[in-house]
Write an enzyme that holds these catalytic residues in place. Structure first.
Site, PDB file in Angstrom:
ATOM      1  N   GLY A  61       0.834  -1.197   0.000  1.00 53.32           N
ATOM      2  CA  GLY A  61       0.000   0.000   0.000  1.00 53.32           C
ATOM      3  C   GLY A  61       0.865   1.241   0.000  1.00 53.32           C
ATOM      4  CB  CYS A  88       5.147  -4.243   0.388  1.00 55.21           C
ATOM      5  SG  CYS A  88       5.895  -2.593   0.191  1.00 55.21           S
ATOM      6  CE1 TYR A  89       1.155   1.129   5.654  1.00 56.20           C
ATOM      7  CE2 TYR A  89      -0.584  -0.534   5.641  1.00 56.20           C
ATOM      8  CZ  TYR A  89      -0.050   0.650   6.136  1.00 56.20           C
ATOM      9  OH  TYR A  89      -0.728   1.337   7.111  1.00 56.20           O
ATOM     10  CG  HIS A 176       6.043  -5.269  -4.222  1.00 52.17           C
ATOM     11  ND1 HIS A 176       4.702  -5.172  -3.920  1.00 52.17           N
ATOM     12  CD2 HIS A 176       6.619  -4.117  -3.770  1.00 52.17           C
ATOM     13  CE1 HIS A 176       4.459  -4.009  -3.326  1.00 52.17           C
ATOM     14  NE2 HIS A 176       5.612  -3.359  -3.215  1.00 52.17           N
ATOM     15  CD  GLU A 178       3.132  -7.998  -5.452  1.00 49.57           C
ATOM     16  OE1 GLU A 178       2.804  -6.835  -5.159  1.00 49.57           O
ATOM     17  OE2 GLU A 178       3.851  -8.712  -4.711  1.00 49.57           O
ATOM     18  CG  ASP A 235     -12.129 -10.078 -23.106  1.00 56.48           C
ATOM     19  OD1 ASP A 235     -11.275 -10.969 -23.029  1.00 56.48           O
ATOM     20  OD2 ASP A 235     -11.886  -8.876 -22.921  1.00 56.48           O
ATOM     21  CE  LYS A 380      -7.871  -9.856 -22.532  1.00 53.21           C
ATOM     22  NZ  LYS A 380      -9.008  -9.529 -23.424  1.00 53.21           N
TER      23      LYS A 380
END
Length: 525
Positions: A61, A88-89, A176, A178, A235, A380
């Protein structure tokens, strides 16, 4: 209200502390074949308990834990008996809530940083190099781990860069994991999920497809009829394939030619989609209708809303035609809304509105259909996987994403027939040249943007010109939540520039957009 996709009874919950990458964390969890959801940090502990999560991840954050009113981790989170990972945060909030210390060390780390493991690196980093790069973004640091926790890593600016309490199944990292800039990050997330939390990998394309079909079948009912607006993109095609599998010939697909398409797209949709699904397809020629409605409009949000409105209006003739062919009221409208569409339109975890997507925020309030959005909770890559599971060909599944509002959001300012023709010609050249390079350069999408409100001096044919620029926006991405600019070979860029300035009247300059997302979005509008 559409029935939701049937999901596992116990999801992994990502608690969002305002992170840019909270949705990306959820996507990484799904990469591990485990279902995840995102909740705002303000979600009451009772609501979290009611969701009965199998694990919890606390996101990063933008705040400092010392800011007045900064979000805090409720200590009750750690008493649920559920495995928790802080990032992280979220790592710092976790440390404070459990009695550790977080300090402003005046040593900030932004970007690539070397992580140094202590001991064997613990459960999250077992088998990874003793020192390896990670992506950091912090000013405060955890300086003392809570009682009972083992410090498993440090960095130049973070004396405690990772910690673990395996008995309580609580872990955290300052970096991070991710983002792809942390090369061992996905492995750390998966070790938390599979080894620390003990969650099996059951969220597979086959399971998702089966669940989607059943959810649509339940929503539409045994006699309900639906209409699907095809854009020509991945999509809407996959959404239509799901609904067709669920209700058969009670689905009618409509392709609205709004005049905002790229060269050859109408023909491609009519040929490839019908051949792949066998679904009934009605084509509506609404080019004049859309151009008239857009005349004089320059604001991008206004353009999107006009297109959403006219898109629904154009369905009237198609619905009437469908009713003539097969008696019965068409009560459901199928759309290919995705999770990133919902997030960027201000849905999901309470994120700010980045832009209104035509299939989320651009529809009229007096919509006469019940929406069927089978893909609303998917990213996606999950949509492509479902498409392949349903047997759609690669020409559809692997197609470059294209926005529903079409070229209207790639013309900065008013949309006119002449401007569309100019942009369509430039776009066709770019697609042709990039196709020669093949998929190995990893381009996710390459919007071509026309700037009709900008003129620059040029020299063409030994004469002075005062023409418009076009912008090339080649990007690499996995799900459009984040993106980087694609490193297109200079030789290809040279061919593209020479062809556009030589073949497209009124264009005398080609520029390259090298902005990542964030801070920019993929589309300019």
């Amino acid at each position: 209200m559409a029935n939701d996709l049937e999901v596992p009874d116990r999801p992994v919950l990502v608690i969002d502390f305002g992170a840019q990458y909270a949705q990306l964390i959820a996507r990484r969890v799904r990469e591990a074949r485990i279902y995840s959801e995102v909740l705002a940090h303000s979600t009451p502990i009772a609501a979290i308990r009611e969701r009965n999560p199998v694990a919890i991840i606390l996101s990063g954050g933008p705040s400092s834990v010392y800011d007045p009113g900064a979000p805090a981790a409720d200590p009750a989170l750690f008493e649920l008996g559920v495995p928790v990972m802080g990032i992280c945060y979220g790592f710092q909030a976790m440390a404070r809530a459990l009695g550790g210390a977080v300090s402003q060390t005046n040593v900030r780390e932004y970007g690539r940083t070397e992580l140094q493991l202590t001991g064997d690196g613990g459960a999250l980093h077992a088998g990874t190099p003793q020192a390896h790069p990670v992506w950091m973004s912090h000013g405060d640091s955890v300086t003392e781990a809570p009682d009972g926790f083992t410090v498993t890593a440090r960095s130049p600016g973070a004396p405690v860069a990772a910690f673990e309490h395996l008995e309580r199944k609580l872990v955290g990292v300052q970096y991070h994991p991710e983002v792809r800039h942390s090369p061992h990050g996905q492995a750390a997330i998966e070790r938390f999920l599979h080894e620390v939390a003990g969650i099996p990998a059951a969220w597979t394309p086959a399971h998702i497809a089966e669940s989607l079909i059943e959810a649509v079948r339940e929503q539409v009912g045994p006699e309900g009829r639906a209409i699907c607006g095809l854009s020509g993109g991945v999509d809407s095609a996959v959404a239509a394939a799901v609904v067709a599998r669920a209700i058969g010939d009670r689905l009618t697909c409509v392709f609205v030619d709004h005049g905002l398409l790229r060269a050859g797209e109408r023909e491609q949709v009519e040929r490839d989609f019908t051949a792949a699904t066998g679904a009934e397809l009605i084509t509506v020629d609404a080019r004049d209708q859309f151009l008239t409605a857009l005349a004089g409009t320059e604001d991008p949000e206004a353009k999107r809303k006009i297109i959403g409105r006219e898109f629904i209006t154009s369905f009237e003739s198609a619905v009437a035609e469908a009713a003539e062919r097969s008696p019965g009221e068409v009560a459901f409208l199928v759309q290919g809304t995705l999770y990133p569409d919902v997030v960027e339109s201000g849905g999901g975890s309470g994120a700010a509105v980045i832009k209104s997507h035509h299939n989320v925020g651009g529809l009229p309030e007096d919509l006469k259909f019940d929406l069927v959005e089978p893909l609303r909770l998917l990213f996606k890559d999950e949509v492509r996987a479902v498409g392949r599971e349903l047997g759609l060909p690669e020409v559809i599944v692997a197609r470059e994403p294209f926005p529903g509002p079409g070229l209207a959001v790639r013309i900065i300012g008013e949309v006119t027939e002449d401007r569309l023709a100019t942009l369509r010609a430039a776009d066709s050249i770019v697609r042709e040249e990039l196709a020669v390079l093949g998929p190995q350069i990893g381009i996710w999408q390459c919007p071509v943007v026309l700037l009709p409100g900008v003129r620059s001096v040029g020299v063409q044919g030994d004469g002075r010109t005062y023409g418009h620029p076009v912008v090339l926006r080649p990007v690499t991405s996995e799900d459009a939540m984040t993106a980087d600019w694609a490193r297109v070979p200079y030789e290809a860029l040279e061919r593209i520039s020479n062809r556009i300035t030589g073949e497209v009247a009124g264009i005398n300059r080609v520029v390259l957009d090298i902005t990542s997302k964030p801070p920019g979005t993929i589309e300019w509008e």
